[in-house]
Design a protein around this motif. Sequence first.
Motif, mmCIF file in Angstrom:
data_model
loop_
_atom_site.group_PDB
_atom_site.id
_atom_site.type_symbol
_atom_site.label_atom_id
_atom_site.label_comp_id
_atom_site.label_asym_id
_atom_site.label_seq_id
_atom_site.Cartn_x
_atom_site.Cartn_y
_atom_site.Cartn_z
ATOM 1 N N TYR A 183 39.758 43.368 43.567
ATOM 2 C CA TYR A 183 39.037 44.883 43.346
ATOM 3 C C TYR A 183 39.304 45.760 42.532
ATOM 4 C CZ TYR A 183 38.497 42.967 48.038
ATOM 5 O OH TYR A 183 38.293 41.962 49.482
ATOM 6 N N PHE A 184 37.698 46.496 41.997
ATOM 7 C CA PHE A 184 38.025 47.385 41.475
ATOM 8 C C PHE A 184 36.356 48.196 41.469
ATOM 9 C CE2 PHE A 184 35.375 43.541 39.404
ATOM 10 C CZ PHE A 184 34.183 44.025 39.038
ATOM 11 N N THR A 185 36.159 49.455 40.578
ATOM 12 C CA THR A 185 35.410 49.923 40.663
ATOM 13 C C THR A 185 34.868 49.670 39.376
ATOM 14 O OG1 THR A 185 36.077 52.045 42.081
ATOM 15 C CG2 THR A 185 34.446 52.504 41.817
ATOM 16 N N ARG A 186 33.266 49.947 39.578
ATOM 17 C CA ARG A 186 32.237 49.844 38.535
ATOM 18 C C ARG A 186 31.676 50.461 38.673
ATOM 19 N NH1 ARG A 186 29.399 44.318 37.123
ATOM 20 N NH2 ARG A 186 31.846 43.868 36.084
ATOM 21 N N SER A 194 28.701 54.694 41.735
ATOM 22 C CA SER A 194 30.166 54.293 41.207
ATOM 23 C C SER A 194 30.232 53.505 43.218
ATOM 24 C CB SER A 194 31.258 55.419 41.386
ATOM 25 O OG SER A 194 31.361 56.139 40.242
ATOM 26 N N VAL A 195 30.942 51.940 42.575
ATOM 27 C CA VAL A 195 30.842 51.291 44.190
ATOM 28 C C VAL A 195 31.718 50.335 43.877
ATOM 29 C CG1 VAL A 195 28.248 50.853 44.583
ATOM 30 C CG2 VAL A 195 29.158 49.105 42.835
ATOM 31 N N ILE A 196 32.317 49.206 44.795
ATOM 32 C CA ILE A 196 33.449 48.692 44.698
ATOM 33 C C ILE A 196 33.326 47.252 44.248
ATOM 34 C CG2 ILE A 196 35.559 48.055 46.088
ATOM 35 C CD1 ILE A 196 35.086 50.918 44.784
ATOM 36 N N TYR A 197 33.423 46.315 43.873
ATOM 37 C CA TYR A 197 33.343 45.103 43.035
ATOM 38 C C TYR A 197 34.627 44.794 43.749
ATOM 39 C CZ TYR A 197 28.521 45.521 40.864
ATOM 40 O OH TYR A 197 27.368 45.732 40.863
ATOM 41 N N ARG A 198 34.462 42.877 43.463
ATOM 42 C CA ARG A 198 35.759 41.704 43.553
ATOM 43 C C ARG A 198 35.631 40.704 43.040
ATOM 44 N NH1 ARG A 198 36.127 39.781 50.173
ATOM 45 N NH2 ARG A 198 34.557 38.728 50.188
ATOM 46 N N ALA A 199 36.287 39.771 42.357
ATOM 47 C CA ALA A 199 36.500 38.919 41.789
ATOM 48 C C ALA A 199 37.735 38.227 42.334
ATOM 49 C CB ALA A 199 36.291 38.802 40.223
ATOM 50 N N THR A 200 37.139 36.386 42.652
ATOM 51 C CA THR A 200 38.270 35.953 42.746
ATOM 52 C C THR A 200 38.402 34.778 42.379
ATOM 53 O OG1 THR A 200 36.691 34.261 43.206
ATOM 54 C CG2 THR A 200 37.202 35.544 45.216
ATOM 55 N N TRP A 201 39.840 34.499 42.298
ATOM 56 C CA TRP A 201 40.800 33.717 41.000
ATOM 57 C C TRP A 201 40.406 32.000 41.622
ATOM 58 C CZ3 TRP A 201 42.024 34.566 36.148
ATOM 59 C CH2 TRP A 201 43.414 33.681 35.887
ATOM 60 N N ARG A 211 29.306 42.138 44.465
ATOM 61 C CA ARG A 211 29.464 43.609 44.823
ATOM 62 C C ARG A 211 29.614 43.920 46.052
ATOM 63 N NH1 ARG A 211 24.681 49.298 44.061
ATOM 64 N NH2 ARG A 211 25.256 49.963 45.968
ATOM 65 N N LEU A 212 30.676 44.794 47.023
ATOM 66 C CA LEU A 212 31.173 44.755 48.534
ATOM 67 C C LEU A 212 29.788 45.045 49.579
ATOM 68 C CD1 LEU A 212 34.769 45.462 49.010
ATOM 69 C CD2 LEU A 212 33.705 43.445 48.603
ATOM 70 N N ASP A 220 27.038 56.425 47.567
ATOM 71 C CA ASP A 220 26.548 56.707 45.828
ATOM 72 C C ASP A 220 27.591 56.484 45.275
ATOM 73 O OD1 ASP A 220 23.801 56.139 46.237
ATOM 74 O OD2 ASP A 220 22.582 58.466 45.556
ATOM 75 N N GLN A 221 28.599 57.516 46.136
ATOM 76 C CA GLN A 221 29.673 57.606 45.074
ATOM 77 C C GLN A 221 31.713 56.933 45.976
ATOM 78 O OE1 GLN A 221 29.729 58.206 42.204
ATOM 79 N NE2 GLN A 221 28.125 58.640 42.414
ATOM 80 N N GLN A 222 31.933 55.741 45.737
ATOM 81 C CA GLN A 222 32.813 55.137 46.126
ATOM 82 C C GLN A 222 34.020 54.765 45.102
ATOM 83 O OE1 GLN A 222 30.344 54.289 48.687
ATOM 84 N NE2 GLN A 222 29.672 53.588 46.474
ATOM 85 N N TYR A 223 34.848 54.735 45.422
ATOM 86 C CA TYR A 223 36.375 54.453 43.928
ATOM 87 C C TYR A 223 37.185 53.927 44.183
ATOM 88 C CZ TYR A 223 35.033 59.671 43.874
ATOM 89 O OH TYR A 223 34.657 60.886 44.391
ATOM 90 N N ASN A 224 37.811 53.938 43.351
ATOM 91 C CA ASN A 224 39.501 53.844 43.190
ATOM 92 C C ASN A 224 40.267 52.840 45.292
ATOM 93 O OD1 ASN A 224 38.996 54.685 41.328
ATOM 94 N ND2 ASN A 224 40.459 56.932 41.514
ATOM 95 N N ALA A 225 39.801 52.020 44.550
ATOM 96 C CA ALA A 225 40.711 51.566 46.167
ATOM 97 C C ALA A 225 41.291 50.677 46.237
ATOM 98 C CB ALA A 225 38.629 50.022 47.035
ATOM 99 N N PHE A 226 42.056 50.281 47.192
ATOM 100 C CA PHE A 226 43.092 50.058 47.197
ATOM 101 C C PHE A 226 42.984 48.696 48.027
ATOM 102 C CE2 PHE A 226 47.379 48.780 49.510
ATOM 103 C CZ PHE A 226 48.019 48.416 48.743
ATOM 104 N N ILE A 227 43.736 47.545 47.869
ATOM 105 C CA ILE A 227 43.207 46.498 48.897
ATOM 106 C C ILE A 227 44.728 45.875 49.382
ATOM 107 C CG2 ILE A 227 43.110 44.359 46.684
ATOM 108 C CD1 ILE A 227 41.253 44.444 50.425
ATOM 109 N N ASP A 228 44.510 45.494 50.261
ATOM 110 C CA ASP A 228 45.717 45.418 51.318
ATOM 111 C C ASP A 228 46.516 43.658 50.633
ATOM 112 O OD1 ASP A 228 47.969 44.398 53.366
ATOM 113 O OD2 ASP A 228 46.178 43.055 53.633
#
Length: 313
Positions: A183-186, A194-201, A211-212, A220-228
């Motif tokens: 999970y990361f911010t782009r 600023s939005v939260i994305y994720r990429a699977t491995w 994009r979530l 319009d502005q969310q960032y710095n997300a910690f995923i469990d």
Amino acid sequence: MRTPSLAISILMAFAVSCSPGTEPAFPALSGPYLGQAPPDSEPRVFAPGIVSTGQYERDMAMTPDGREIYYGLMSGQLAVIMETRLVDGRWTKPEVAAFSRDPRYFNLEPHISPDGSRFFFLSTRPPEGGAVPDSLVGQWINQDIWVMDREGEEWGEPYNLGAPVNSEAPEFFPSTTRDGTIYFTREEEQTRQSVIYRATWDGTAYRDPERLPETVNSTDQQYNAFIDPDERYLLLGVFGRDDSFGGTDYYVVFRNADDTWSGPINLGAHINRPRGSEWSPYVSPDGQYFFFMSTRTAPVDALPDSVTAAELD
């Protein structure tokens, strides 16, 4: 990344008081979490005068065994990652991590994968083989996610995580799950959102980021997300919601079994403060403690003799 204009520290912000030209001796610290007393239901400053010193401290990360602690520090024109280790039963004095010592580039937002095998971080250093013109050194450009692999007791050389996670847009604040999803911010180039994305491995490479949904990216502005690590919930900073206390607040969104997400839930007045800046959430590897960066006023009667309150908000 999202750099505020106020001094910030982990949990609460403090300034160390000492005589000019002197430096207090580093205390002998042992036990988990730098030997600090655990908090109760009220937030407690983490390691006052050691980690939380009234400068721009943020972005905690720990190895799964808890014997290495990393955090971000901004001071003047520097943005570095600090480290302290438990060696022979004592914690070392925090120092700038070796991979973060080039003053030309900014490094922040450390993250260690749940299995301890990879170390991710934000850096403005150029991609391998590239160069930054002198006129652009010390600026927030080339914001990419970099990574190091564990090699014995140390970390290997940093390398750019590359596409498809990194792009021409700024990417920052990596956080990973046990199955390798990142999970990361782009910061999207066209809208500047600023939005939260994720990429699977897939075991060898990352798939294209997604994009979530709006239940996560609610403004319009969310960032710095910690995923469990088990992908049950996401902690993130959000600006601009009607239910905020003002400024940026911490929220939690829960992931359902069908991969849908709940709406954002404000973490409340114990964590978020009016006019506060809440930027960097983190949960310890054992799942017992929530570390967070905040700007707030420290009560003088709650401080040890060597520490004085810093009015920061």
